[in-house]
Enzyme design. Structure first.
Site, PDB file in Angstrom:
ATOM      1  N   HIS A  26       0.844  -1.205   0.000  1.00 25.13           N
ATOM      2  CA  HIS A  26       0.000   0.000   0.000  1.00 25.13           C
ATOM      3  C   HIS A  26       0.879   1.255   0.000  1.00 25.13           C
ATOM      4  CE1 HIS A  26      -3.039  -2.718   2.265  1.00 25.13           C
ATOM      5  NE2 HIS A  26      -3.536  -2.513   1.066  1.00 25.13           N
ATOM      6  N   LYS A  50     -18.343  -6.419   8.657  1.00 28.13           N
ATOM      7  CA  LYS A  50     -17.036  -7.051   8.532  1.00 28.13           C
ATOM      8  C   LYS A  50     -16.285  -7.049   9.875  1.00 28.13           C
ATOM      9  CE  LYS A  50     -13.624  -6.742   4.858  1.00 28.13           C
ATOM     10  NZ  LYS A  50     -13.159  -5.957   3.711  1.00 28.13           N
ATOM     11  N   ARG A  99      -2.227  -6.101  -8.657  1.00 30.70           N
ATOM     12  CA  ARG A  99      -1.119  -7.030  -8.413  1.00 30.70           C
ATOM     13  C   ARG A  99      -1.108  -8.168  -9.408  1.00 30.70           C
ATOM     14  NH1 ARG A  99      -2.937  -7.507  -2.285  1.00 30.70           N
ATOM     15  NH2 ARG A  99      -4.866  -7.129  -3.432  1.00 30.70           N
ATOM     16  N   SER A 137      -2.703  -7.622   2.857  1.00 26.25           N
ATOM     17  CA  SER A 137      -3.094  -7.564   4.275  1.00 26.25           C
ATOM     18  C   SER A 137      -3.450  -8.970   4.759  1.00 26.25           C
ATOM     19  CB  SER A 137      -4.293  -6.636   4.459  1.00 26.25           C
ATOM     20  OG  SER A 137      -3.972  -5.334   4.066  1.00 26.25           O
TER      21      SER A 137
HETATM   22  P1  ADP Z   1      -9.846  -3.968   0.123  1.00 25.75           P
HETATM   23  O1  ADP Z   1     -10.362  -3.982   1.518  1.00 25.75           O
HETATM   24  O2  ADP Z   1     -10.603  -3.097  -0.828  1.00 25.75           O
HETATM   25  O3  ADP Z   1      -9.485  -5.332  -0.432  1.00 25.75           O
HETATM   26  P2  ADP Z   1      -7.078  -3.548   0.656  1.00 25.75           P
HETATM   27  O4  ADP Z   1      -6.802  -2.829   1.917  1.00 25.75           O
HETATM   28  O5  ADP Z   1      -6.770  -5.007   0.666  1.00 25.75           O
HETATM   29  O6  ADP Z   1      -8.522  -3.189   0.257  1.00 25.75           O
HETATM   30  O7  ADP Z   1      -6.305  -2.883  -0.577  1.00 25.75           O
HETATM   31  C1  ADP Z   1      -6.621  -1.618  -1.045  1.00 25.75           C
HETATM   32  C2  ADP Z   1      -5.983  -1.405  -2.411  1.00 25.75           C
HETATM   33  O8  ADP Z   1      -4.583  -1.605  -2.324  1.00 25.75           O
HETATM   34  C3  ADP Z   1      -6.452  -2.324  -3.521  1.00 25.75           C
HETATM   35  O9  ADP Z   1      -6.543  -1.566  -4.713  1.00 25.75           O
HETATM   36  C4  ADP Z   1      -5.346  -3.306  -3.678  1.00 25.75           C
HETATM   37  O10 ADP Z   1      -5.269  -3.809  -4.996  1.00 25.75           O
HETATM   38  C5  ADP Z   1      -4.164  -2.429  -3.370  1.00 25.75           C
HETATM   39  N1  ADP Z   1      -3.022  -3.211  -2.924  1.00 25.75           N
HETATM   40  C6  ADP Z   1      -2.964  -4.034  -1.860  1.00 25.75           C
HETATM   41  N2  ADP Z   1      -1.746  -4.598  -1.755  1.00 25.75           N
HETATM   42  C7  ADP Z   1      -1.011  -4.126  -2.794  1.00 25.75           C
HETATM   43  C8  ADP Z   1       0.321  -4.366  -3.272  1.00 25.75           C
HETATM   44  N3  ADP Z   1       1.126  -5.218  -2.657  1.00 25.75           N
HETATM   45  N4  ADP Z   1       0.718  -3.692  -4.378  1.00 25.75           N
HETATM   46  C9  ADP Z   1      -0.112  -2.847  -5.021  1.00 25.75           C
HETATM   47  N5  ADP Z   1      -1.386  -2.601  -4.637  1.00 25.75           N
HETATM   48  C10 ADP Z   1      -1.832  -3.235  -3.542  1.00 25.75           C
END
Ligand code: ADP
Length: 162
Positions: A26, A50, A99, A137
């Site tokens: 992120h 959630k 990703r 995450s």
């Molecule tokens: P959500 O709850 O919407 O799944 P996340 O917190 O998991 O949200 O992720 C938010 C955003 O960050 C998403 O667009 C996801 O694709 C992006 N993201 C998460 N991890 C990575 C990473 N390692 N590289 C690039 N983008 C990422």
């Protein structure tokens, strides 16, 4: 007027997510987007259905710490539809990361929906750098639940003791 930016012209992007917790993946995405926008709001979506591993306060605190020295990055929370939240804060752009192909399939539908609901809201996608494309995450939560060390996946300065 040439050279002066009125508030309405400001390029504001919202980066929405659960960030449970915020990872290095992120972080790199936001850092790469900083030069593209006047302001980036990292917005933690609250979904009452959630269950999260970390409290909202804790997630916010970590993100604020990571971007302590980045004046154009803000952290906020929201409960409504993402597109409506963007309208409220004057953001015409959403920031998301890609990703892999499954991210693409999921994100494509959501972005088309957001463009409809958000009245032309544009989603800007950045492709993950290869060294972060396996960061998520979910992986961090699994490592923590299994008693492992999540620090390689976390931004510098964020410590989660196990
Ligand atoms: P959500 O709850 O919407 O799944 P996340 O917190 O998991 O949200 O992720 C938010 C955003 O960050 C998403 O667009 C996801 O694709 C992006 N993201 C998460 N991890 C990575 C990473 N390692 N590289 C690039 N983008 C990422």
């Amino acid at each position: 007027m040439v050279g002066t930016k009125m508030p309405n012209d400001m390029k504001i992007a919202v980066f929405p997510g659960s960030f449970d917790p915020f990872t290095k993946g992120h972080e790199e995405l936001v850092r790469r987007a900083i030069p593209l926008f006047d302001k980036i709001i990292i917005a933690i979506g609250i979904n009452s259905q959630k269950k999260y591993l970390f409290s909202l306060e804790q997630r916010m605190e970590w993100i604020e710490k990571v971007f302590d020295n980045a004046p154009t990055v803000e952290v906020d929370t929201y409960e409504k539809l993402t597109a409506h939240y963007c309208n409220d804060v004057g953001a015409k752009y959403l920031l998301r990361g890609l990703r892999n192909a499954s991210d693409f399939d999921y994100e494509k539908t959501i972005s088309q929906l957001n463009a409809m609901v958000g009245d032309g809201l544009e989603t800007v996608f950045l492709i993950s750098e290869p060294q972060y494309s396996h960061f998520s995450s979910t992986i961090v939560r699994e490592i923590i639940k299994g008693g492992g060390d999540p620090s390689p996946f976390l931004p510098r300065g964020i410590e989660i003791k196990n």
